[in-house]
Each structure stands twice: as C-alpha cells, then as structure tokens.
Design a protein around this motif. Sequence first.
Motif, PDB file in Angstrom:
ATOM      1  N   MET A   1       0.836  -1.192   0.000  1.00  0.00           N
ATOM      2  CA  MET A   1       0.000   0.000   0.000  1.00  0.00           C
ATOM      3  C   MET A   1       0.878   1.251   0.000  1.00  0.00           C
ATOM      4  O   MET A   1       1.847   1.342   0.753  1.00  0.00           O
ATOM      5  N   LYS A  75      -1.406   0.083  -8.560  1.00  0.00           N
ATOM      6  CA  LYS A  75      -2.795  -0.245  -8.246  1.00  0.00           C
ATOM      7  C   LYS A  75      -3.102  -0.195  -6.754  1.00  0.00           C
ATOM      8  O   LYS A  75      -4.272  -0.222  -6.366  1.00  0.00           O
ATOM      9  N   GLU A  76      -2.076  -0.108  -5.902  1.00  0.00           N
ATOM     10  CA  GLU A  76      -2.304  -0.006  -4.457  1.00  0.00           C
ATOM     11  C   GLU A  76      -1.904   1.378  -3.943  1.00  0.00           C
ATOM     12  O   GLU A  76      -1.436   1.529  -2.819  1.00  0.00           O
ATOM     13  N   THR A  77      -2.123   2.389  -4.755  1.00  0.00           N
ATOM     14  CA  THR A  77      -1.799   3.768  -4.395  1.00  0.00           C
ATOM     15  C   THR A  77      -3.071   4.578  -4.217  1.00  0.00           C
ATOM     16  O   THR A  77      -4.024   4.427  -4.986  1.00  0.00           O
ATOM     17  N   ARG A 386      -7.611   0.355   3.218  1.00  0.00           N
ATOM     18  CA  ARG A 386      -7.796  -0.979   2.613  1.00  0.00           C
ATOM     19  C   ARG A 386      -9.197  -1.115   1.991  1.00  0.00           C
ATOM     20  O   ARG A 386      -9.357  -1.722   0.938  1.00  0.00           O
ATOM     21  N   LEU A 389      -9.127   0.701  -1.320  1.00  0.00           N
ATOM     22  CA  LEU A 389      -8.352  -0.019  -2.320  1.00  0.00           C
ATOM     23  C   LEU A 389      -8.902  -1.419  -2.610  1.00  0.00           C
ATOM     24  O   LEU A 389      -8.470  -2.061  -3.576  1.00  0.00           O
ATOM     25  N   THR A 391      -8.483  -4.072  -0.654  1.00  0.00           N
ATOM     26  CA  THR A 391      -7.463  -5.072  -0.326  1.00  0.00           C
ATOM     27  C   THR A 391      -7.686  -5.649   1.059  1.00  0.00           C
ATOM     28  O   THR A 391      -8.470  -5.140   1.840  1.00  0.00           O
TER      29      THR A 391
END
Length: 391
Positions: A1, A75-77, A386, A389, A391
């Motif tokens: 992340m 993609k985790e920004t 999270r 995102l 996740t």
Amino acid sequence: MKVFHINDKLDVAGGVEVCIRDTITGLTVRGVEAQWIALRRRGEIVDMTSGDATWIWSGAISDMGRSPLAAAIDKETLFHVHSLSEPALMDRLFDLGPVLRHMHEPRVFCPGQGKFWAKTETICTLPYGLHCFAHAYTQRCCNRHPKRLWHQYSNTRYEVQTASGRYAKMIANSTYTKEEAVRAGIPEDRIVVLNNFTHMTPEPDWDAPQPPVIAFAGRLSRTKGLHILLDAFAQVLRKVPEARLEILGRGHDEKVFFRQADALSLGEAVQFHGWGDKAAVDALLSRAAMVAFPSIYPEAFGITGIEAMMRGKPVVAFDVGGVSDWLRHEETGLFAAKDAGLLAAALVRLLSDRDLRQKLGRQARARAVTAFAAEPHLSALVGLYRSVLGT
C-alpha cells in the motif's frame, strides 16, 4: 500500500501539518509506504515537492500525468488530501487514482474557512451560500478582495457540488465538522468521523507538587480567545495572587495581547514565551496545573486539548465546534460560557481545589489513553485505506 499525503505546504505551520507528520510516522511503522507531497498552484503551473526532497518538479497542471507523482502510482496507491483547495489540481488527482479528503477545518464547506464572523466575534450558523458575499463585507468572515472572494467561494462550491461525489471517502475530525459538512450539502454517507490522536506519554507523577500555572498553547489570534483569557486572568489574580499564566505561540495579534497585558498590569504573572517546538509544548503542558482553551471560533477539533489530557491536565474551555468531542464537563475538564468572569470562576475553582484537579486530571488521562491514542486512530485509518483499495 502506498499513500501520498497531499497538502499545500511541507513545513509544520499548525495542527494540520502536525497531524500529517505524526500520521506518516505511524503509518511507516505499520509497514505502509507514506509520503508527504506539497502542491502549489501558480496560475496554470504547479510546483510539486516531496517531504524527503527526492521530488522537486514544476510544470503545467495539464502535465501532472507525466510528473514523478504519476510515475510512482500503482494499483495499491491512493491520495490522502489535507489542506488543498484548488479545483484544477483536484481534478488531476482524481484522474490519477482514488482520493480521500481530510476535513481538518471548514475550508471544504466555508469560503472563509472558519465559520466565524470576525466583526462581531460570533459563530456563523448558516450553510454556505450567496449570503457569504455580503457577510464578507459586513462581518469580515472572508477575504474582501472581489477576485479572491470569488475564488474562495468557487472552491467551496466545487468541493460541495463536485468533489464530494468523487472522493472515495471524506474524513471529518469531529462530529461538528461532519454535521456542518452535511448542512452544506455533502452527502452524509460520504463522511467518516475520525478524531485526531496524540502520542502516549509517561504516566504523570500524581503526587508531585503543582505550581499554580495556567497554560495556553496556540496561535496568538483573537479567534483563539486570548483577549478573554487575559481579562479573566486579571480577575484570577485577585483571588489567587500566586497564579501564573504561561503563553506559548506566535500570531498576527500578539502585539495587541502584549499591550493588553500591560494595560491590565499583569506584570510577571503572565509570560509570553513565543513560538515553541514539540518539546516546548510538552514541557509547558507537563508543568502546568491546567490548560486554558478559550477559542471563540468553532475549532474543528483542538489537538492541544487531547495533548493536555494525555498529560493528566484538566482543560477549561468554551463549548465551541468540535471541543465537546474530547472535553466532558466535570469529567475531563470544565466548560465555561464565553465570558471573562465565568472563565475566571472556572479557573479559580480548579486552582483552589487540588482534589478536583486530580480527579479531572486522572479522568482526562484515562480518556486520552483509550480514545485519542495513536493506535486506534491509525488502525482505523489503515482499515479505511484498505476498504478504498479493496485489499
């Protein structure tokens, strides 16, 4: 992340920047890659600087997609936006990835950014609207230069009518902030309340003697109510001659307060220490018997209050804005009405009653540890990230 904290400045100028600094430190310890980025608009040009100085970039706003910021996105920004009110920059961020907006102050839903009428020193209870143009001149609640007034109003309109629907979530730092945002037209389901936090400090020495010191730490501005506190302190000295008022901070009204202290013949009973860093704030709050928080404008939260509570100090304050999220009357401190005499009475009551100070101080410490420590705040924040995102 990966989280980019976006602000309009990098230097620690107030509570917003303290929050960013401490949040990034806490997230890094938890394995989150967090970085502070400053964006400043100069016409159609944007200056971009990173907190660790690895990025220094300047270019057209339309070229932000080719900036170092864009190049670092995966993609985790996500972007966590703080005090930035620039629609053109926000539009570019929305194009780059998910954005959270942190409402530290009323700038999102108030063109004057304070919900406060400076001329009459009263709190504005109206949601933003065309009346803001008239009140900018009659109540001095906003910049009165026509071009700047229109710019600030347009920023607010953009936040409420456009950006609020594009943010992944909006974080309010108090119940007050959330309620005012909703009254302005921001959908309630977009907002999450997440109070500010403060760092854990050692358990106070409850048996140590306490000098009769009243502490004030904050910006030296009339909005912070220091003129009322000085009037109140003059009354305090008549009943508790050994009392001392120590003031930490700088501000555009400081010379006014210097003259007021002289006119009241407070002499050495009041000390203006000037600006102080984190260590100076900690030292003052630690040695004080209590903390005065006399803001007369609606504080969105009030970090000094929970810093005092963590150190076992009762707080005397006016019930404005988000202060009631942390101060509980007769439990963690005392509320007083906006009146120098009533504020003085509350201060004298605590100065004269050690048992009451101890009781309120212990309860303040206990509440700060359970409700305003870093761990629950940062855990909730990471959970929110999270969720955004997926996740």
